[in-house]
Scaffold this motif. Structure first.
Motif, PDB file in Angstrom:
ATOM      1  N   TRP A   1       0.861  -1.191   0.000  1.00 42.58           N
ATOM      2  CA  TRP A   1       0.000   0.000   0.000  1.00 42.58           C
ATOM      3  C   TRP A   1       0.891   1.232   0.000  1.00 42.58           C
TER       4      TRP A   1
ATOM      5  N   ILE B   1      -3.360   0.104  -3.811  1.00 42.03           N
ATOM      6  CA  ILE B   1      -2.951  -1.258  -3.470  1.00 42.03           C
ATOM      7  C   ILE B   1      -2.086  -1.755  -4.619  1.00 42.03           C
TER       8      ILE B   1
ATOM      9  N   ALA C   1      -6.372 -10.567  -7.242  1.00 37.08           N
ATOM     10  CA  ALA C   1      -6.528  -9.146  -6.902  1.00 37.08           C
ATOM     11  C   ALA C   1      -8.004  -8.776  -6.786  1.00 37.08           C
TER      12      ALA C   1
ATOM     13  N   ILE D   1      -9.488  -7.181  -3.426  1.00 38.31           N
ATOM     14  CA  ILE D   1     -10.157  -5.873  -3.476  1.00 38.31           C
ATOM     15  C   ILE D   1     -11.565  -5.991  -2.908  1.00 38.31           C
TER      16      ILE D   1
ATOM     17  N   HIS E   1     -11.979  -2.244  -1.151  1.00 40.39           N
ATOM     18  CA  HIS E   1     -11.125  -1.156  -1.658  1.00 40.39           C
ATOM     19  C   HIS E   1     -11.809  -0.506  -2.854  1.00 40.39           C
TER      20      HIS E   1
ATOM     21  N   VAL F   1      -5.533   0.415  -8.081  1.00 43.04           N
ATOM     22  CA  VAL F   1      -4.670  -0.753  -7.887  1.00 43.04           C
ATOM     23  C   VAL F   1      -3.595  -0.714  -8.959  1.00 43.04           C
TER      24      VAL F   1
END
Length: 120
Positions: free
Chosen positions: A43, A48, A80, A84, A89, A93
Motif C-alpha cells: 500500500w 494497493i 486481486a 479488493i 477497496h 490498484v
C-alpha cells in the motif's frame, strides 16, 4: 527445502526490504486465492500494489520478469479482484514486478511499476 524455493524466498525478502525502504506498507505476503499466489501486497499513496517477485540465477531462458506471462497475469488479476472485494477497496490498484537476478551473493534488482494490466 529445494534450492529454487530458497532462491524464491530470498528474492521475496529482498523485494520486501526494497519496498519498505521506499515507504510502502506491506499488507500481505504470499496471499493465495485459488491457484494464484500474490507474493507481496503493498500500500502506498492510497493505491494497493500487487507485486510479483521473480528471482533467477541466469538469463539463459530470459529475464526474470519475462516469466510473468499472460496466464500468470490472469491468475494475479483474479486474486486481486478477490482481495479488493474482501478489503472493500474503492481506489486504484497497480501490478508491479520485482525482478532479481543473482550472481553469486550479489544481485541486481529491477522494480517495474505498473508492469501490466491484466485483460479479461
Amino acid at each position: 527445502m529445494a534450492k529454487h524455493l530458497d532462491l524464491g524466498r530470498k528474492g521475496e525478502l529482498i523485494a520486501k526490504t526494497h519496498l519498505l525502504n521506499l515507504g510502502y506498507e506491506i499488507l500481505d505476503e504470499n496471499w493465495t486465492y485459488g491457484k494464484a499466489e500474490v507474493d507481496i501486497i503493498a500500500w502506498k499513496n492510497s493505491v494497493i500494489i500487487f507485486t510479483e517477485v521473480k528471482a533467477r540465477t541466469g538469463t539463459g531462458f530470459g529475464q526474470p520478469e519475462d516469466f510473468v506471462d499472460n496466464r500468470k497475469q490472469k491468475l494475479l488479476a483474479d486474486a486481486a479482484d478477490e482481495y479488493i472485494y474482501l478489503m472493500n477497496h474503492q481506489g486504484e490498484v497497480r501490478f508491479d514486478i520485482i525482478s532479481i537476478l543473482f550472481k553469486g551473493e550479489n544481485y541486481t534488482l529491477k522494480h517495474i511499476e505498473d508492469a501490466f494490466w491484466p485483460t479479461a
